[in-house]
Design a protein around this motif. Structure first.
Motif, short mmCIF file in Angstrom:
data_model
loop_
_atom_site.label_atom_id
_atom_site.label_comp_id
_atom_site.label_asym_id
_atom_site.label_seq_id
_atom_site.Cartn_x
_atom_site.Cartn_y
_atom_site.Cartn_z
N ALA A 1 0.87 -1.19 0.00
CA ALA A 1 0.00 0.00 0.00
C ALA A 1 0.90 1.24 0.00
O ALA A 1 2.11 1.14 0.20
CB ALA A 1 -0.90 0.02 1.23
N LEU A 2 0.31 2.40 -0.19
CA LEU A 2 1.06 3.66 -0.18
C LEU A 2 1.26 4.12 1.26
O LEU A 2 0.51 3.69 2.16
CB LEU A 2 0.32 4.71 -1.00
CG LEU A 2 0.24 4.42 -2.51
CD1 LEU A 2 -0.66 5.44 -3.21
CD2 LEU A 2 1.63 4.40 -3.14
N PRO A 3 2.28 4.94 1.50
CA PRO A 3 2.55 5.40 2.87
C PRO A 3 1.29 5.93 3.57
O PRO A 3 0.57 6.76 3.02
CB PRO A 3 3.58 6.52 2.67
CG PRO A 3 4.28 6.16 1.39
CD PRO A 3 3.24 5.52 0.52
N GLY A 4 1.02 5.37 4.75
CA GLY A 4 -0.08 5.88 5.57
C GLY A 4 -1.46 5.54 5.05
O GLY A 4 -2.47 5.90 5.65
N ALA A 5 -1.55 4.79 3.91
CA ALA A 5 -2.88 4.54 3.32
C ALA A 5 -3.60 3.39 4.02
O ALA A 5 -4.64 3.57 4.62
CB ALA A 5 -2.74 4.25 1.82
N PHE A 6 -3.05 2.22 3.93
CA PHE A 6 -3.71 1.04 4.53
C PHE A 6 -2.67 0.29 5.35
O PHE A 6 -2.17 -0.75 4.96
CB PHE A 6 -4.29 0.14 3.42
CG PHE A 6 -5.33 0.84 2.57
CD1 PHE A 6 -4.98 1.39 1.34
CD2 PHE A 6 -6.63 0.99 3.04
CE1 PHE A 6 -5.93 2.07 0.58
CE2 PHE A 6 -7.59 1.66 2.27
CZ PHE A 6 -7.24 2.20 1.03
N ASP A 7 -2.35 0.86 6.51
CA ASP A 7 -1.36 0.18 7.37
C ASP A 7 -1.93 -1.14 7.86
O ASP A 7 -3.15 -1.30 7.95
CB ASP A 7 -1.05 1.06 8.59
CG ASP A 7 -0.33 2.35 8.18
OD1 ASP A 7 -0.26 3.27 9.02
OD2 ASP A 7 0.11 2.42 7.01
N GLY A 8 -1.07 -2.09 8.18
CA GLY A 8 -1.53 -3.34 8.78
C GLY A 8 -1.97 -4.36 7.74
O GLY A 8 -1.63 -4.26 6.56
#
Ligand code: GRF
Length: 241
Positions: free
Chosen positions: A139-146
């Protein structure tokens, strides 16, 4: 030929190891030259990535340490202790870089405390220079963490919340998937396509950026001999391609 220092990588996996395979295939090519994967460690015994390592030529040493078996064998120990144990196995290989390639565990402070030199890894011996750790995240930075980032991005696209997704290689910090990005690549989601098509495109992107991310970090912390670097530079930038 003088014994040229090969950069040493340890790769942590949990599953199929297709990203590990991308790294293996890039070894000793201009994309990842003068580099050796010195250990592949899995927290799942059945991880196919272990087979990929064993079948590499030359084969790559492997290790396995599962969390549940560890806790069962050491009932007084915790998840933190497990992560310290993982770090000890890794640090003993003296890596220049540690790559989490589908390691399906959130690294607790125990791991980072050892690889950063805050905690000893053998008796009182500590790491002299913090070892960089990078992680691949779909995913992109900070978009869908985890977890389940691919599915969550696909759902968000169906709802019109995002126009595209992406994948990144980032440094591992103590906050999950929030370390400084090293390589970021957008990945298109096409209107009406099934999730499998998006996932396949995303994994192909991951196989590219994991090599780029490893090379970029190694060039930062363990640059190769200048002469070899020039050869690689020209082989990558041949104008007549
Ligand atoms: C990759 O999609 C990675 O982003 C995620 O787990 C998957 C690992 O795939 N964390 P593989 O085991 O490298 O094939």
């Amino acid at each position: 030929m003088a014994d040229i220092h090969e950069r040493r990588i340890v790769v942590l996996i949990s599953g199929s190891g297709s990203n590990l395979q991308a790294l293996i295939d890039a070894l000793n090519t201009p994309a990842l030259s003068q580099t050796r994967i010195v250990l592949v460690l899995s927290n799942r015994k059945a991880a196919y990535g272990l087979t990929r390592a064993q079948q590499a030529n030359p084969s790559i040493p492997t290790a396995y340490l599962g969390l549940q078996p560890y806790l069962k064998a050491n009932p007084d120990r915790t998840r933190y202790d497990y992560d310290v144990e993982v770090a000890k196995i890794v640090v003993k290989e003296k890596p220049d870089l540690i790559v989490l390639a589908g390691w399906m565990h959130i690294m607790s402070e125990g791991f980072l405390d050892v690889v950063c030199g805050e905690k000893p890894f053998d008796g009182e011996e500590k790491v002299q220079k913090p070892i960089p750790v990078i992680n691949l995240h779909p995913a992109l930075p900070g978009a869908f963490d985890g977890a389940h980032a691919i599915e969550r991005a696909y759902e968000a696209f169906q709802k019109g919340e995002i126009a595209h997704s992406g994948a990144m290689v980032h440094r591992v910090a103590k906050e999950v998937d929030r370390g400084e990005p090293v390589v970021v690549q957008q990945v298109e989601i096409k209107e009406g396509e099934p999730i499998e098509a998006f996932e396949e495109r995303l994994h192909k992107t991951e196989w590219e950026i994991i090599v780029k991310g490893a090379a970029k970090m190694l060039d930062e912390v363990a640059p190769i001999q200048s002469s070899r670097r020039l050869m690689d530079f020209f082989s990558r930038h041949t104008p007549f391609k």
